[in-house]
Design an enzyme around this catalytic site. Structure first.
Site, PDB file in Angstrom:
ATOM      1  N   GLU A 157       0.858  -1.194   0.000  1.00  0.00           N
ATOM      2  CA  GLU A 157       0.000   0.000   0.000  1.00  0.00           C
ATOM      3  C   GLU A 157       0.883   1.229   0.000  1.00  0.00           C
ATOM      4  O   GLU A 157       1.956   1.205   0.610  1.00  0.00           O
ATOM      5  CB  GLU A 157      -0.816   0.066   1.306  1.00  0.00           C
ATOM      6  CG  GLU A 157      -1.817  -1.011   1.477  1.00  0.00           C
ATOM      7  CD  GLU A 157      -2.339  -1.061   2.926  1.00  0.00           C
ATOM      8  OE1 GLU A 157      -2.340  -0.031   3.622  1.00  0.00           O
ATOM      9  OE2 GLU A 157      -2.727  -2.159   3.343  1.00  0.00           O
TER      10      GLU A 157
ATOM     11  N   LYS B 292       2.371   4.481   1.409  1.00  0.00           N
ATOM     12  CA  LYS B 292       2.464   4.979   2.781  1.00  0.00           C
ATOM     13  C   LYS B 292       2.080   6.455   2.764  1.00  0.00           C
ATOM     14  O   LYS B 292       2.834   7.305   2.291  1.00  0.00           O
ATOM     15  CB  LYS B 292       3.879   4.795   3.335  1.00  0.00           C
ATOM     16  CG  LYS B 292       3.981   5.173   4.785  1.00  0.00           C
ATOM     17  CD  LYS B 292       5.332   4.763   5.357  1.00  0.00           C
ATOM     18  CE  LYS B 292       5.415   4.997   6.853  1.00  0.00           C
ATOM     19  NZ  LYS B 292       5.196   6.363   7.256  1.00  0.00           N
TER      20      LYS B 292
ATOM     21  N   ASP C  75       1.376  10.181   3.796  1.00  0.00           N
ATOM     22  CA  ASP C  75       2.128  11.050   4.709  1.00  0.00           C
ATOM     23  C   ASP C  75       1.184  12.037   5.392  1.00  0.00           C
ATOM     24  O   ASP C  75       1.019  13.167   4.954  1.00  0.00           O
ATOM     25  CB  ASP C  75       3.211  11.783   3.908  1.00  0.00           C
ATOM     26  CG  ASP C  75       4.301  12.305   4.820  1.00  0.00           C
ATOM     27  OD1 ASP C  75       4.275  11.971   6.023  1.00  0.00           O
ATOM     28  OD2 ASP C  75       5.173  13.047   4.334  1.00  0.00           O
TER      29      ASP C  75
ATOM     30  N   TYR D 133      -6.322   2.008   6.834  1.00  0.00           N
ATOM     31  CA  TYR D 133      -5.368   0.953   6.497  1.00  0.00           C
ATOM     32  C   TYR D 133      -5.438  -0.254   7.422  1.00  0.00           C
ATOM     33  O   TYR D 133      -4.733  -1.229   7.195  1.00  0.00           O
ATOM     34  CB  TYR D 133      -3.931   1.474   6.406  1.00  0.00           C
ATOM     35  CG  TYR D 133      -3.480   2.324   7.581  1.00  0.00           C
ATOM     36  CD1 TYR D 133      -3.322   1.790   8.842  1.00  0.00           C
ATOM     37  CD2 TYR D 133      -3.177   3.668   7.385  1.00  0.00           C
ATOM     38  CE1 TYR D 133      -2.903   2.568   9.896  1.00  0.00           C
ATOM     39  CE2 TYR D 133      -2.748   4.455   8.442  1.00  0.00           C
ATOM     40  CZ  TYR D 133      -2.620   3.907   9.693  1.00  0.00           C
ATOM     41  OH  TYR D 133      -2.211   4.678  10.729  1.00  0.00           O
TER      42      TYR D 133
ATOM     43  N   LYS E 279      10.872   3.260   2.881  1.00  0.00           N
ATOM     44  CA  LYS E 279      10.795   4.706   2.720  1.00  0.00           C
ATOM     45  C   LYS E 279      11.406   5.119   1.394  1.00  0.00           C
ATOM     46  O   LYS E 279      12.440   4.575   0.982  1.00  0.00           O
ATOM     47  CB  LYS E 279      11.553   5.406   3.869  1.00  0.00           C
ATOM     48  CG  LYS E 279      11.013   5.087   5.247  1.00  0.00           C
ATOM     49  CD  LYS E 279       9.650   5.695   5.507  1.00  0.00           C
ATOM     50  CE  LYS E 279       9.754   7.148   5.872  1.00  0.00           C
ATOM     51  NZ  LYS E 279       9.847   7.394   7.295  1.00  0.00           N
TER      52      LYS E 279
ATOM     53  N   CYS F 253      18.945  47.146   8.134  1.00  0.00           N
ATOM     54  CA  CYS F 253      17.779  46.411   7.636  1.00  0.00           C
ATOM     55  C   CYS F 253      17.548  46.695   6.148  1.00  0.00           C
ATOM     56  O   CYS F 253      17.473  47.864   5.753  1.00  0.00           O
ATOM     57  CB  CYS F 253      16.559  46.827   8.452  1.00  0.00           C
ATOM     58  SG  CYS F 253      15.020  46.183   7.799  1.00  0.00           S
TER      59      CYS F 253
ATOM     60  N   CYS G 253      14.111  48.883   6.006  1.00  0.00           N
ATOM     61  CA  CYS G 253      13.936  50.247   6.538  1.00  0.00           C
ATOM     62  C   CYS G 253      15.252  50.922   6.895  1.00  0.00           C
ATOM     63  O   CYS G 253      15.258  52.059   7.360  1.00  0.00           O
ATOM     64  CB  CYS G 253      13.030  50.216   7.763  1.00  0.00           C
ATOM     65  SG  CYS G 253      13.832  49.513   9.213  1.00  0.00           S
TER      66      CYS G 253
ATOM     67  N   CYS H 217      15.913  43.443  13.077  1.00  0.00           N
ATOM     68  CA  CYS H 217      15.893  44.835  12.673  1.00  0.00           C
ATOM     69  C   CYS H 217      15.422  45.629  13.880  1.00  0.00           C
ATOM     70  O   CYS H 217      14.450  45.247  14.534  1.00  0.00           O
ATOM     71  CB  CYS H 217      14.925  45.003  11.507  1.00  0.00           C
ATOM     72  SG  CYS H 217      14.331  46.674  11.338  1.00  0.00           S
TER      73      CYS H 217
ATOM     74  N   CYS I  99       9.577  50.052  10.586  1.00  0.00           N
ATOM     75  CA  CYS I  99       9.958  49.108   9.536  1.00  0.00           C
ATOM     76  C   CYS I  99       8.699  48.547   8.878  1.00  0.00           C
ATOM     77  O   CYS I  99       7.866  47.940   9.545  1.00  0.00           O
ATOM     78  CB  CYS I  99      10.785  47.976  10.143  1.00  0.00           C
ATOM     79  SG  CYS I  99      11.286  46.765   8.909  1.00  0.00           S
TER      80      CYS I  99
HETATM   81  S1  IVH Z   1      -0.103   0.178   8.694  1.00  0.00           S
HETATM   82  C1  IVH Z   1       0.435  -2.053  12.564  1.00  0.00           C
HETATM   83  N1  IVH Z   1      -0.462   1.287   6.364  1.00  0.00           N
HETATM   84  O1  IVH Z   1       2.722   5.071   8.888  1.00  0.00           O
HETATM   85  C2  IVH Z   1       0.705  -1.229  11.381  1.00  0.00           C
HETATM   86  N2  IVH Z   1       0.426   2.606   8.098  1.00  0.00           N
HETATM   87  O2  IVH Z   1       5.245   4.526  10.374  1.00  0.00           O
HETATM   88  C3  IVH Z   1      -0.066  -0.007  11.347  1.00  0.00           C
HETATM   89  N3  IVH Z   1       0.842   4.930   7.463  1.00  0.00           N
HETATM   90  O3  IVH Z   1       1.505   5.170  12.172  1.00  0.00           O
HETATM   91  C4  IVH Z   1       0.271   0.871  10.239  1.00  0.00           C
HETATM   92  N4  IVH Z   1       0.126   4.759   5.394  1.00  0.00           N
HETATM   93  O4  IVH Z   1       0.173   6.433  10.427  1.00  0.00           O
HETATM   94  C5  IVH Z   1      -0.038   1.447   7.620  1.00  0.00           C
HETATM   95  N5  IVH Z   1      -0.878   2.159   4.264  1.00  0.00           N
HETATM   96  C6  IVH Z   1      -0.449   2.317   5.515  1.00  0.00           C
HETATM   97  C7  IVH Z   1       0.014   3.552   5.976  1.00  0.00           C
HETATM   98  C8  IVH Z   1       0.459   3.652   7.276  1.00  0.00           C
HETATM   99  C9  IVH Z   1       0.628   5.586   6.311  1.00  0.00           C
HETATM  100  C10 IVH Z   1       1.417   5.544   8.657  1.00  0.00           C
HETATM  101  C11 IVH Z   1       0.645   5.218   9.917  1.00  0.00           C
HETATM  102  C12 IVH Z   1       1.635   4.656  10.878  1.00  0.00           C
HETATM  103  C13 IVH Z   1       2.945   5.061  10.283  1.00  0.00           C
HETATM  104  C14 IVH Z   1       4.004   4.049  10.643  1.00  0.00           C
END
Ligand code: IVH
Length: 668
Positions: free
Chosen positions: A111, A113, A115, A223, A313, A405, A408, A423, A429
């Protein structure tokens, strides 16, 4: 009526679901608006009908005063990280070994990840009951009021047979385009800029007031589940995601199930890297999970993360370019920030030509000079960072903080022990102008009730207001001519300016916005210096003598009043009728010496005669020029003459300078 009302609620919820969850709207905006207006009309005429899952109730919650702690139904875990293909593969090789199987036979699920920030949402019998942040994993904060404003989160699950209990876990995020729009607006409004979409999402959810969150484009994708009490049994993680989608939640795009071969992990990463560029939201990696829930349970956890899932990552996005110049930007509080001007370079999907350097210490740490080749990093942030010097330039020029500055031309100073250079232009200013005026007029200070932040911005941008003194020159027409204003509201503004003219000296000093001189500092100063002229003339040594006034505050006060332009502005304000009187200024302590008569004689070493007089008067005493029977105390400095002998003759208590100072806790 009730049946019609319920039909409209169901219809709008259905449209919201199509629009926010399925991305397939089926009605025009006009039709939607009409239905929504009808709903609101019915609800205002028949408030007794309002039901919990009415779309109007998403923003119906009251602002909260404080966060309530919530214990999670099961721990909210984090994930172990893998930074390359080998680490990812090794993670699942180890898992396979623990399960006495071969990694190539393991079924994995990938999946994006997301942010954003992790949220847990609880449903009881299909109705959203509360939502919490992750917190420390065990205990989070109640954010139900803001979570309810997110349209892709159902208030009522889409099912006729809801589970008794359901704890949905997922990520709240802000789409990149909405984040950019939010910051563009913030730039215009001079309000807070968010560094990246994640912070914007977190800041919006952790709002006390749900109406602010409601205005932000926040989305939610689940998730996992933390708790489930219901009829169904799940075998695979993927089934849970499908189940949640059926209940009305969005699906994470680009999820794949595959067998755990090295080649498959490699391909999956390459595919996801390409999707990443086109996704409407920031993703910072890929989460790989073992699909079988039985195997997940068999593996369990280590510390705070599962042994069946890992986050691969994405590397931060970096590139190399040349530092062309460094400019200094003056912020709203007068801080000068160095900004790197770069040879334009493509990093993380955008062309970058500026980067922040934070402060001079950072430049020193990086060993940076103009002409150097430098590495730039963008990690979903608006403003990219300079990571390091890659190679030094042929012709290197040092980066020098200007003495004056750039806006000003007032001297720039650094407070000892602080990284920031500021400043000293203060009121004059223009980079600090509108903020200074807002501070001055705000409720806490001059309390000009009808001159709010928005109006100040507007008048500042029109050039009506340049400094705080201009407030007193505002004419009816200046305001009445503005859009959305009229003669009446203009008159209200002028009335509140007039009403604010009678104030306290301490309030006025605090309103000036002298760096680090807040309400308390101003009160302390005005206890010892009762008129503005003596404050303006005070030397740092005089101010430091006051308890609780440190060298930094003393220096800032002196610098402020040494600036001729600041002095001129204050003069203008006083000429416009702003006034205070000592009675109003007197604090509770000021009555300590009420009814007493004091006489000063001889030369004092640490205080001027005027300062000593001001100090006594401020505490309520009368300071007389000659000693009589009515005199209570005589303060005798060096070379005291006849007054001292008269006092002794009359048996009046005499204090030498040390005793006098001690009596008022003046530490020298
Ligand atoms: S699974 C037990 N799936 O990443 C596992 N986490 O670094 C629970 N996150 O705290 C997490 N996308 O907030 C999972 N597709 C995804 C995610 C995801 C973002 C975040 C989540 C978690 C953090 C872990």
């Amino acid at each position: 009526m009730n049946a019609e009302y319920k039909k409209i609620v169901a219809q709008i919820n259905q449209w919201d679901h199509e629009y926010y969850v399925l991305d397939t709207p089926s009605v025009s905006d006009t039709e939607y608006d009409q239905a929504f207006r009808k709903l609101l009309t019915i609800e205002s005429e028949h408030p007794e009908l309002i039901i919990l899952d009415s779309p109007s109730q998403r923003v119906g919650a009251k602002p909260i005063d404080d966060y309530v702690k919530i214990e999670h139904s099961s721990k909210m875990l984090s994930l172990a990280n893998a930074f390359n293909l080998d680490e990812t593969y090794a993670f699942f090789e180890k898992a396979a070994k623990d399960l006495s199987t071969n990694v190539e036979l393991l079924e994995l699920f990938s999946e994006p990840k997301l942010d954003g920030l992790a949220i847990s949402i609880h449903y009881k019998n299909g109705l959203l009951s509360y939502a919490a942040t992750r917190g420390d994993g065990q205990i989070g904060e109640d954010v139900t009021h803001t979570i309810k404003t997110i349209k892709s989160i159902p208030i009522k699950l889409v099912t006729t047979n809801p589970p008794e209990k359901l704890d949905v876990r997922g990520e709240v995020f802000m789409p990149t385009s909405s984040f950019i729009k939010l910051n563009q607006q913030a730039l215009k409004d001079n309000s807070k800029i968010f560094v990246n979409p994640r912070n914007a999402a977190a800041g919006s959810i952790r709002q006390m007031n749900p109406t602010i969150a409601a205005k932000r484009d926040l989305q939610f994708i689940p998730y996992s589940i933390g708790e489930y009490v219901g009829e169904l049994k799940f075998t695979y993680h993927a089934e849970i995601l499908n189940f949640l989608h059926q209940l009305g939640f969005r699906k994470n795009p680009h999820c794949y199930a595959f067998k755990g071969s090295y080649e498959n992990f490699k391909n999956n990463y390459e595919v996801m890297e390409q999707h990443r560029e086109k996704l409407p939201m920031d993703i910072d990696g890929i989460v790989y999970k073992i699909n079988s829930l039985t195997l997940q349970t068999a593996l369990g956890f280590i510390a705070r993360s599962p042994k069946w899932a890992v986050a691969r990552k994405f590397p931060a996005q970096n590139n190399v370019t040349q530092l062309l110049a460094v400019d200094f930007q003056v912020g709203r509080t007068g801080v000068l920030t160095p900004v790197a001007r770069l040879e334009p370079v493509f990093v993380g999907g955008v062309t970058v030509s500026n980067a922040t350097l934070h402060n001079m210490d950072e430049i020193l740490r990086l060993g940076l000079r103009i002409g150097d080749s430098i590495e730039i990093q963008r990690a979903g942030d608006v403003i990219p960072k300079v990571v390091k010097v890659i190679s030094t330039g042929k012709h290197r020029n040092p980066i020098i903080m200007p003495d004056y500055c750039p806006v000003c031309n007032s001297p720039v100073e650094r407070t000892e022990g602080q990284a920031a250079f500021r400043c000293t232009g203060g009121l004059t200013c223009s980079a600090q102008g509108a903020e200074r005026i807002k501070h001055y007029a705000s409720r806490k200070f001059m309390n000009i009730s009808n001159l709010g932040a928005k109006l100040i911005e507007l008048l500042y941008s029109k050039g009506t207001l340049n400094t705080i003194a201009d407030i007193y020159k505002i004419k009816i027409a200046d305001i009445a001519d503005l859009e959305g204003q009229g003669i009446k509201s203009a008159q209200n503004v002028l009335d509140s300016i007039e009403a604010s003219k009678s104030t306290k000296l301490s309030t006025f000093i605090a309103a000036l916005g002298i760096h680090e001189v807040g309400e308390e500092g101003a009160k302390t100063i005005t206890k010892y210096f009762t008129d503005i002229d003596s404050i303006a003339k005070a030397a740092p040594e005089d101010l430091i003598k006051i308890p609780d006034i440190g060298p930094v505050m003393a220096k800032n006060v002196v610098t402020f009043f040494n600036n001729e332009k600041n002095k001129a502005i204050i003069k203008e304000i006083i000429a416009a009728g702003v006034h205070w009187n000592s009675e109003q200024n007197a604090s509770a302590e000021a009555h300590l010496l009420t009814g007493q008569t004091w006489v000063l004689t001889g030369t004092l070493e640490h205080l001027s005669r005027n300062e000593a007089k001001a100090l006594l008067e401020n505490l309520g005493a009368k300071v007389a020029g000659s000693v009589s029977k009515k005199t209570n105390f005589v303060v005798a400095g060096k070379d005291a003459g006849s007054k001292l002998s008269t006092a002794k003759g009359l048996g009046i208590e005499v204090l030498d300078e040390t005793k006098f100072l001690e009596r008022f806790h003046l530490v020298l």
